[in-house]
Design a protein around this motif. Structure first.
Motif, short mmCIF file in Angstrom:
data_model
loop_
_atom_site.label_atom_id
_atom_site.label_comp_id
_atom_site.label_asym_id
_atom_site.label_seq_id
_atom_site.Cartn_x
_atom_site.Cartn_y
_atom_site.Cartn_z
N ALA A 7 0.83 -1.22 0.00
CA ALA A 7 0.00 0.00 0.00
C ALA A 7 0.86 1.26 0.00
CB ALA A 7 -0.93 0.00 1.22
N GLY A 8 1.95 1.25 0.75
CA GLY A 8 2.77 2.45 0.90
C GLY A 8 3.75 2.68 -0.23
N LEU A 9 4.02 1.64 -0.99
CA LEU A 9 4.96 1.77 -2.10
C LEU A 9 4.27 1.37 -3.40
CD1 LEU A 9 8.09 0.23 -0.32
CD2 LEU A 9 7.63 2.66 -0.76
N GLU A 10 3.20 2.07 -3.70
CA GLU A 10 2.40 1.78 -4.89
C GLU A 10 3.27 1.76 -6.14
OE1 GLU A 10 -1.37 3.71 -5.62
OE2 GLU A 10 -1.43 4.29 -3.50
N GLY A 11 2.96 0.83 -7.01
CA GLY A 11 3.68 0.71 -8.26
C GLY A 11 4.98 -0.07 -8.14
N ARG A 12 5.32 -0.50 -6.94
CA ARG A 12 6.53 -1.29 -6.73
C ARG A 12 6.11 -2.62 -6.14
NH1 ARG A 12 7.86 3.67 -3.77
NH2 ARG A 12 8.53 5.12 -5.35
N ASP A 13 6.59 -3.68 -6.72
CA ASP A 13 6.26 -5.01 -6.22
C ASP A 13 7.38 -5.54 -5.35
OD1 ASP A 13 3.78 -5.27 -7.47
OD2 ASP A 13 4.69 -5.98 -9.32
N GLY A 14 6.98 -6.33 -4.37
CA GLY A 14 7.97 -7.03 -3.58
C GLY A 14 8.55 -8.17 -4.39
N VAL A 15 9.85 -8.30 -4.34
CA VAL A 15 10.55 -9.39 -5.02
C VAL A 15 11.53 -10.01 -4.03
CG1 VAL A 15 10.36 -8.32 -7.31
CG2 VAL A 15 12.38 -7.87 -5.91
N GLY B 248 17.66 -13.27 -0.85
CA GLY B 248 17.03 -14.23 0.06
C GLY B 248 15.89 -13.73 0.90
N HIS B 249 15.50 -12.46 0.73
CA HIS B 249 14.37 -11.95 1.50
C HIS B 249 13.57 -10.94 0.67
CE1 HIS B 249 17.91 -9.48 2.54
NE2 HIS B 249 17.07 -8.49 2.48
N PRO B 250 12.33 -10.66 1.09
CA PRO B 250 11.46 -9.75 0.33
C PRO B 250 11.95 -8.30 0.37
CG PRO B 250 10.17 -11.16 1.78
CD PRO B 250 11.60 -11.32 2.18
N VAL B 251 12.01 -7.70 -0.82
CA VAL B 251 12.43 -6.31 -0.94
C VAL B 251 11.56 -5.63 -2.00
CG1 VAL B 251 14.33 -4.78 -1.62
CG2 VAL B 251 14.81 -6.83 -0.28
N TRP B 252 11.13 -4.41 -1.71
CA TRP B 252 10.36 -3.60 -2.67
C TRP B 252 11.36 -2.68 -3.35
CZ3 TRP B 252 8.30 -6.53 0.76
CH2 TRP B 252 7.00 -6.98 0.60
N THR C 22 12.96 -8.15 10.88
CA THR C 22 13.60 -6.85 10.75
C THR C 22 13.05 -6.15 9.51
OG1 THR C 22 15.64 -7.57 11.81
CG2 THR C 22 15.79 -5.63 10.39
N LEU C 23 12.47 -4.96 9.72
CA LEU C 23 12.02 -4.10 8.62
C LEU C 23 13.18 -3.20 8.27
CD1 LEU C 23 9.84 -2.81 6.77
CD2 LEU C 23 9.33 -1.29 8.70
N MET C 24 13.52 -3.14 7.00
CA MET C 24 14.66 -2.34 6.54
C MET C 24 14.21 -1.27 5.55
SD MET C 24 17.07 -5.67 5.81
CE MET C 24 15.71 -6.50 5.00
N LEU C 25 14.72 -0.08 5.75
CA LEU C 25 14.50 1.04 4.83
C LEU C 25 15.87 1.49 4.33
CD1 LEU C 25 11.94 3.08 6.95
CD2 LEU C 25 11.45 1.50 5.08
N TRP C 26 16.12 1.33 3.03
CA TRP C 26 17.45 1.60 2.50
C TRP C 26 17.88 3.05 2.67
CZ3 TRP C 26 15.73 -3.07 1.91
CH2 TRP C 26 16.64 -4.11 1.68
N GLY D 262 12.26 -3.47 2.76
CA GLY D 262 12.11 -4.91 2.77
C GLY D 262 12.14 -5.43 4.18
N PHE D 263 12.07 -6.74 4.30
CA PHE D 263 12.14 -7.33 5.63
C PHE D 263 12.80 -8.70 5.56
CE2 PHE D 263 7.91 -8.45 4.01
CZ PHE D 263 7.84 -9.82 4.25
N LYS D 264 13.30 -9.11 6.72
CA LYS D 264 13.94 -10.42 6.84
C LYS D 264 13.54 -11.01 8.19
CE LYS D 264 18.31 -12.83 6.49
NZ LYS D 264 19.73 -12.71 6.18
N ALA D 265 13.10 -12.27 8.16
CA ALA D 265 12.69 -12.94 9.39
C ALA D 265 13.88 -13.64 10.04
CB ALA D 265 11.60 -13.95 9.08
N TYR D 266 13.95 -13.53 11.34
CA TYR D 266 14.92 -14.24 12.15
C TYR D 266 14.13 -15.15 13.09
CZ TYR D 266 18.29 -10.98 10.24
OH TYR D 266 19.07 -10.26 9.37
#
Length: 117
Positions: free
Chosen positions: A30-38, A42-46, A64-68, A55-59
């Motif tokens: 919803a917050g990053l319209e027009g960008r798909d998660g891929v 090894g983890h989901p990134v928009w 962990t939610l990451m904002l570049w 993106g985020f990575k599960a431990y």
């Protein structure tokens, strides 16, 4: 909507992290319209083209939610911590109650509003 590999990644997580990841997918979509998660490293990134945005990575005990470009935005909550290289910032989320949807949505908007680095 996030791609099938992202959905597969999320489905493979055990509760409560699966619920955290499912909610993050909704918020990021919803917050990053027009960008798909891929799946990226090894983890989901928009992505914005070839540039990672969030993106985020599960431990074992949290996601962990990451904002570049997270270090470039104001975070009045103090939840974002500088991490990794460049301008990345992240926060750890253990349960759905820890998410803070309005806060994350605000971060995504702030990152989207940044001038190109």
């Amino acid at each position: 909507m996030a791609s099938t590999p992202v959905t597969t990644y999320v489905a493979g997580l055990a509760p409560p992290l699966r619920e955290v990841a499912e909610r993050l997918v909704e918020i990021l979509d919803a917050g990053l319209e027009g960008r798909d998660g891929v799946m990226w490293h090894g983890h989901p990134v928009w992505m914005d083209g070839k540039t990672p945005v969030a993106g985020f990575k599960a431990y074992s005990a949290y996601v962990t939610l990451m904002l570049w470009q997270g270090q470039r935005i104001d975070d009045a909550t103090g939840r974002l911590a500088g991490s990794g290289s460049a301008q990345m910032a992240s926060t750890k989320i253990a349960t759905v109650d820890d998410i803070g949807e309005a806060t994350i949505s605000g971060w995504l908007q702030a990152v989207d509003d940044l001038p190109a680095a």
